[in-house]
Scaffold this motif. Structure first.
Motif, PDB file in Angstrom:
ATOM      1  N   VAL A 119      33.585  41.257  24.379  1.00  0.00           N
ATOM      2  CA  VAL A 119      32.759  40.468  25.239  1.00  0.00           C
ATOM      3  C   VAL A 119      31.289  40.632  24.750  1.00  0.00           C
ATOM      4  N   ILE A 120      30.726  41.892  24.072  1.00  0.00           N
ATOM      5  CA  ILE A 120      29.568  42.111  23.479  1.00  0.00           C
ATOM      6  C   ILE A 120      29.362  41.090  22.660  1.00  0.00           C
ATOM      7  N   GLY A 121      30.317  40.963  21.652  1.00  0.00           N
ATOM      8  CA  GLY A 121      30.269  39.981  20.482  1.00  0.00           C
ATOM      9  C   GLY A 121      30.261  38.451  20.899  1.00  0.00           C
ATOM     10  N   ILE A 122      31.052  38.181  22.095  1.00  0.00           N
ATOM     11  CA  ILE A 122      30.760  36.837  22.497  1.00  0.00           C
ATOM     12  C   ILE A 122      29.404  36.581  23.098  1.00  0.00           C
ATOM     13  N   ALA A 123      28.961  37.601  23.647  1.00  0.00           N
ATOM     14  CA  ALA A 123      27.655  37.374  24.164  1.00  0.00           C
ATOM     15  C   ALA A 123      26.543  36.921  23.245  1.00  0.00           C
ATOM     16  N   VAL A 124      26.570  37.493  21.867  1.00  0.00           N
ATOM     17  CA  VAL A 124      25.692  37.505  20.927  1.00  0.00           C
ATOM     18  C   VAL A 124      25.907  36.690  19.926  1.00  0.00           C
ATOM     19  N   ARG A 125      27.227  36.026  20.035  1.00  0.00           N
ATOM     20  CA  ARG A 125      27.600  35.220  18.945  1.00  0.00           C
ATOM     21  C   ARG A 125      26.785  33.956  18.810  1.00  0.00           C
TER      22      ARG A 125
END
Length: 298
Positions: A220-226
């Motif tokens: 979720v964190i990775g998708i948010a900053v992708r």
């Protein structure tokens, strides 16, 4: 969650030896993940040409950061263990004083070498009960530190998976699925071995669920900053390299201090048959070998 379920579900209880072997295999997987995957990735990332001039010409940042993480984990476990010991001995002193009119000396008032003998000479049976209580708390602490280390690593893994694209995603997904499964096996077996006075099944399942949710949280964190993530940007390389190095140190401590030392020194391990001990050693070596081979592609 399988080892936890195996403690409470009858037909899974017959697989407890499988879970024990899986735990040692998982210990090998965690150890190899630390050295081959995380440390290797940290060295490669922090040695990237895009970071020339950013690190002051110091080439050993990955090893230094891993050592800092390892020492931080050790300090945290020691500090928490010290508090548990003081709490147990204080409670022992209060109960002894109220019951017999004499007090048991506090751990801070005695030299380290004299504490056990003087406590035992005061009231041996009570002292042994206190040490048993402290040992159970130490096992819980060791398991929780192991879970913390694996959880932090799993969040980083989730972030990495979310920002990875192309053909590398499938390879990384396969490698992560493999090592996360056996990390969970090692952690779940340790959690299942703990004893709790109230709602043991609920507490064990809660611990297992925390591990299961950490990688999705990282995703979720990775998708948010992708969208704003530039893989070749110096800031991105620096962040990923530092996280990989810290993760390597955390996993190294978890594997060695909380699994290898704890499990191979356990009374239950030495009471096992010679064949079972050989199988456990072989499982650990196989876990190291399997994760090292996977490191060729991910």
């Amino acid at each position: 969650m399988l080892p936890v379920m195996g403690k409470y579900v009858n037909w899974l209880g017959n697989m407890r030896r499988v879970f024990v072997v899986g735990k040692f295999f998982g210990a090998g997987v965690i150890l190899a993940t630390s050295f081959v995957h995380m440390m290797g990735a940290a060295i490669e990332t922090l040695g990237d040409s895009c970071l020339d001039g950013w690190l002051g010409g110091f080439e050993s940042w990955p090893a230094l950061l891993a050592m800092i993480a390892l020492l931080a984990m050790h300090l945290m476990e020691h500090t928490m263990g010290r508090r548990i010991a003081r709490s147990a001995l204080s409670a022992s002193a209060e109960s002894t004083q109220s019951g017999h009119g004499a007090s048991t000396p506090c751990v801070d008032d005695l030299p380290l070498k004299e504490t056990p003998s003087r406590l035992e000479s005061h009231e041996p049976s009570h002292a042994h009960a206190v040490y048993g209580h402290m040992d159970e708390h130490r096992k819980r602490l060791s398991t929780y530190v192991l879970e913390l280390g694996i959880a932090l690593h799993s969040i980083i893994v989730g972030v990495t998976l979310a920002v990875t694209g192309g053909t590398a995603f499938k390879t990384l997904l396969a490698a992560i699925s493999f090592h996360q499964f056996f990390e969970g096996m090692a952690l779940g077996t340790r959690v299942a071995a703990l004893t709790f006075n109230r709602r043991p099944f609920l507490i064990c399942m809660l611990n297992a669920s925390i591990f299961a949710l950490t990688t999705p949280l990282g995703q979720v964190i990775g998708i948010a900053v992708r969208e704003s993530f530039a893989p070749r940007a110096p800031s991105s390389l620096l962040a990923m390299g530092v996280l990989d190095a810290l993760s390597a140190g955390i996993l190294l401590y978890s594997a060695v201090a909380n699994l290898l030392v704890e499990e191979f020194a356990a009374f239950e391990f030495h009471q096992a048959s010679r064949k079972m001990r050989i199988v456990c050693f072989a499982a650990m070596y196989a876990g190291c070998a399997a994760m090292s081979v996977i490191g060729k592609w991910a």
